[in-house]
Motif scaffolding. Structure first.
Motif, short mmCIF file in Angstrom:
data_model
loop_
_atom_site.label_atom_id
_atom_site.label_comp_id
_atom_site.label_asym_id
_atom_site.label_seq_id
_atom_site.Cartn_x
_atom_site.Cartn_y
_atom_site.Cartn_z
N ALA A 1 7.82 12.26 3.87
CA ALA A 1 7.14 11.55 2.78
C ALA A 1 7.20 10.04 3.00
O ALA A 1 6.21 9.34 2.80
CB ALA A 1 7.77 11.92 1.43
N LEU A 2 8.35 9.55 3.44
CA LEU A 2 8.47 8.12 3.74
C LEU A 2 7.55 7.72 4.88
O LEU A 2 6.92 6.66 4.83
CB LEU A 2 9.91 7.76 4.10
N LEU A 3 7.47 8.55 5.91
CA LEU A 3 6.61 8.25 7.04
C LEU A 3 5.14 8.19 6.61
O LEU A 3 4.40 7.30 7.04
CB LEU A 3 6.79 9.29 8.16
N VAL A 4 4.72 9.10 5.74
CA VAL A 4 3.35 9.06 5.21
C VAL A 4 3.14 7.74 4.47
O VAL A 4 2.11 7.09 4.63
CB VAL A 4 3.07 10.27 4.29
N GLY A 5 4.12 7.32 3.68
CA GLY A 5 4.02 6.05 2.97
C GLY A 5 3.91 4.86 3.91
O GLY A 5 3.11 3.96 3.68
N VAL A 6 4.69 4.87 4.97
CA VAL A 6 4.63 3.77 5.95
C VAL A 6 3.27 3.74 6.64
O VAL A 6 2.66 2.67 6.78
CB VAL A 6 5.78 3.90 6.99
N VAL A 7 2.78 4.91 7.05
CA VAL A 7 1.50 4.96 7.76
C VAL A 7 0.36 4.50 6.85
O VAL A 7 -0.47 3.67 7.23
CB VAL A 7 1.23 6.38 8.30
N ILE A 8 0.31 5.01 5.63
CA ILE A 8 -0.77 4.63 4.71
C ILE A 8 -0.58 3.19 4.22
O ILE A 8 -1.53 2.42 4.14
CB ILE A 8 -0.87 5.62 3.53
N GLY A 9 0.66 2.83 3.92
CA GLY A 9 0.93 1.47 3.45
C GLY A 9 0.58 0.40 4.47
O GLY A 9 -0.05 -0.60 4.14
N LEU A 10 0.96 0.63 5.71
CA LEU A 10 0.70 -0.35 6.76
C LEU A 10 -0.69 -0.18 7.36
O LEU A 10 -1.44 -1.15 7.48
CB LEU A 10 1.76 -0.24 7.86
N GLY A 11 -1.02 1.05 7.70
CA GLY A 11 -2.27 1.32 8.42
C GLY A 11 -3.52 1.26 7.57
O GLY A 11 -4.61 1.08 8.10
N VAL A 12 -3.37 1.38 6.27
CA VAL A 12 -4.55 1.33 5.39
C VAL A 12 -4.44 0.15 4.43
O VAL A 12 -5.23 -0.79 4.51
CB VAL A 12 -4.75 2.66 4.62
N ALA A 13 -3.49 0.19 3.52
CA ALA A 13 -3.43 -0.81 2.45
C ALA A 13 -3.17 -2.23 2.95
O ALA A 13 -3.89 -3.16 2.58
CB ALA A 13 -2.38 -0.40 1.42
N ALA A 14 -2.14 -2.40 3.77
CA ALA A 14 -1.85 -3.75 4.26
C ALA A 14 -2.96 -4.26 5.17
O ALA A 14 -3.37 -5.42 5.08
CB ALA A 14 -0.51 -3.78 4.98
N ALA A 15 -3.47 -3.38 6.04
CA ALA A 15 -4.54 -3.79 6.95
C ALA A 15 -5.79 -4.21 6.18
O ALA A 15 -6.42 -5.22 6.51
CB ALA A 15 -4.87 -2.65 7.92
N ILE A 16 -6.15 -3.46 5.15
CA ILE A 16 -7.32 -3.80 4.34
C ILE A 16 -7.07 -5.10 3.57
O ILE A 16 -7.96 -5.95 3.46
CB ILE A 16 -7.70 -2.65 3.40
N SER A 17 -5.87 -5.28 3.04
CA SER A 17 -5.55 -6.50 2.31
C SER A 17 -5.69 -7.73 3.19
O SER A 17 -6.27 -8.74 2.77
CB SER A 17 -4.12 -6.43 1.76
#
Length: 139
Positions: free
Chosen positions: A84-100
């Motif tokens: 679950a943490l890994l999913v959060g890291v991947v989505i948080g960094l790879g999607v949300a942070a990148a888009i921001s």
């Protein structure tokens, strides 16, 4: 994917939404509020008042993000807490942070990299927290 709705833990989603929302309140005020203000050229005086939407839109966004992550984690079940943490890291960094960071690169943002770092950092940390809370209730 629709079957994942049956496996949602609404208490976890509610707590995760609240945590993400409260993180935003801390992140954009005492923690990084001055940096965020500087990044967009905003002068936050003590008399400044924000509209109701300034508070409600982030709350709604936190709920939608938590619901989406709940569905993703339910669809990937069975998961460990680490997964679950890994999913959060991947989505948080790879999607949300990148888009921001990408969205910060506009001619209207005075300091786009600072804005992207503050905003992207918030979404990265927030999404990892959301995933941790939902993951803790799922295992």
């Amino acid at each position: 994917m629709l079957a994942a709705f049956a496996h949602l833990n609404w208490l976890a989603i509610g707590l995760a939404s609240l945590a993400y929302y409260l993180l935003g309140a801390a992140w954009f005020t005492p923690l990084f509020g001055k940096a965020w203000d500087r990044s967009i050229g905003h002068d936050r005086s003590s008399t400044a008042k924000f509209s109701l939407g300034y508070y409600l839109v982030p709350l709604a966004s936190a709920i939608f993000v938590s619901l989406a992550l709940g569905l993703i984690l339910a669809a990937l079940a069975p998961l460990s807490f680490g997964d679950a943490l890994l999913v959060g890291v991947v989505i948080g960094l790879g999607v949300a942070a990148a888009i921001s960071i990408n969205n910060a690169l506009t001619p209207h943002t005075r300091h786009p990299y600072l804005f992207g770092a503050v905003t992207g950092g918030y979404h990265f940390v927030g999404i990892v927290i959301v995933s941790a809370i939902i993951g803790a209730f799922s295992v």
